[in-house]
Design an enzyme around this catalytic site. Sequence first.
Site: not given
Lengths: 336, 344
Positions: A73, A142
Amino acid sequence: MSTETSSGTGPDRTEEMTIREAIRLALREELDRDDDVFVMGEDVGAFGGVYEVTGDLVEQFGEERVRDTPISEAGFMGAAVGAAATGTRPVVEIMFSDFIGVCSEQIINQMAKNRYMFGGKTEMPVTVRTTEGGGSGAASQHSGTIHTWFAHFPGVMAVAPATPASAKGLLKSAIRSDDPVIVFENKQIYEQKGEVPLDDDFTIPIGTASVEREGEDVTVVATQRMVGESLELAEELAGQTSVEVVDLRSLYPMDTETLVESVKKTGRLVIADESPLSYGTHAEVATRVMENAFYSLDAPIQRVGVADVHIPFSPALEEEVLPHGSDVEAAINRIV
Amino acid sequence: MVVLDIETEDGQREALRRMLTIRAFDTKAADLFSDGELPGFVHLYVGEEAVGVGACSALESDDYITSTHRGHGHCIAKGLDPDLMMAELFGKANGYCNGKGGSMHIADVDAGMLGANGIVGAGPPLATGAALTSHLKGEDTVALAFFGDGAVAQGQVHEAINLAATWDLPAVFLVENNQYGEATPVEKQHNVQNLSETAEAYNIPGFTVDGMDITAVYEAVKEARKRAADGEGPTFIEAETYRYHGHFEGDQQPYRTEEDVAIWKDRDAIETFKRRLVDAGTITEDEFDEMKAEIDQQIEDAVGKAKDAAYPDPSEAYEDMFNAAVPEISDFSSGMRADGGEDR
């Protein structure tokens, strides 16, 4: 495009579709419209995205413009910043907003600051799409709702769609914007359906809220999943309490005027957003209403969100902490 | 502007001029800082001139570079105007960033300079992105990232090189190993003998060159640029160099002795290059002295102009955040200090 499911003609034609399909349509239209636009993220290509949002885009636009990345990322977020500064319009997918921590440097110190630090001499047309929200049993890493971080941080625009139409319109505005915009997609409502304008140039201006249902007794300002649940609640309460539901849509900039107008009419405000409550999106909405409609308020402002805990795993615990329409109802009952 | 191409005699003199300009600029910045005339932090490039100028002389004018907190040298090497740089150091309205960036954020995107950067290791991902633009648009530009030995330990640098290598992007990664990551010696920060050994992990070429020799840097970057432009992907170059000043101005430098510094000053890059040009008859001693005096005067003038220049209007603080108008900024900035007005 099937005419059976479309309604209207010409530029006003709409079609019923899910939020997932509306996002994909926006991406498809913008990739088609502007060669400088490209999509980049983990498994967005042949795999079609972990939530199947990018779907078959790679088949139409190829692997260069629907670009799979390593699980990296910081690398690809930074590359997006460098690419945007040099003439392209990246649309980055960060699979879960919880992962933004690993690339926040590139967001906060590069993407958000470069234009200002350089005296306005560069543009930063980066769009970041990311998922938020609990309800999948995915546990704390998450399931978070973190949009307040970036709505707070200067130099970034933040939007959060609640309907298929706003999912399409906001994303298209984000991609066309010369400023960095993060689009926070609640993953629990990807399947939610609604009418979506098929016009290629349908956009929703960033910085606008939408009155989704008019009412007289109380205003509910909601985001993402809470918009739909608040609308259902308003329907249930009809005849008993008249609830106005405002979809905030744009977290930053925020459409203060629409919120204030609504509260001036109803005199009461409930704010429903899945963020943790302390220093949350709720606080900003409440402050703006108090600054601008203090003398119109007939009751204390109520907040519905997550009680400053992470999203736990066990269904019994997760269900406990996530806000729902029933919590909005309780909040309304406290003040109406 | 004279083309910086050290394969021609004019270009060699231009390279020497830029090295001298960097040294004069940063030596002056040190004086100004110690006199309390410059706000903020300054990190100086004195000693490392051969790396920036050698590298930029191997680039085309529309190539991109990313820089570091020690960025003045990269700016001058890339051809930025010392007047506007000095104005920026003073926080003046006519500086490169209109006074909003200062020493650590000088940028000129149109000139291919994507910004000095206050975050160690943040530049390489940006260079990967600029290389990605070139790749996607089928352009023939290359992006070169300058970064320090300290940045090699940063995760995002690894990610940037891995991306560029995996995608065969036209990028060059150039480590300026000035022997210290802030105050800690390089050998205490890395487990390899030469930082260029890390190139093996990406299956790209890696070289260590003498960063005090402008020709060595030039040759390595030229080769790397060719590979990049030919679609063969990035190269990792380590240039061994040394900063004569501390990490920041005011650094007491307990981590080294004057003798340590003297060893490197004996191999001074400007002196070496000048001697080479004098020996080759490209420049005479007199011409060199003249060039140096001219540059010293140019920097003095830059300081004078910067001191005379206007500060930005305070209202400028609320400009340039976004391309689009954002009501929050104007509402908050005007509302916060307003009096109560008639509604009160």
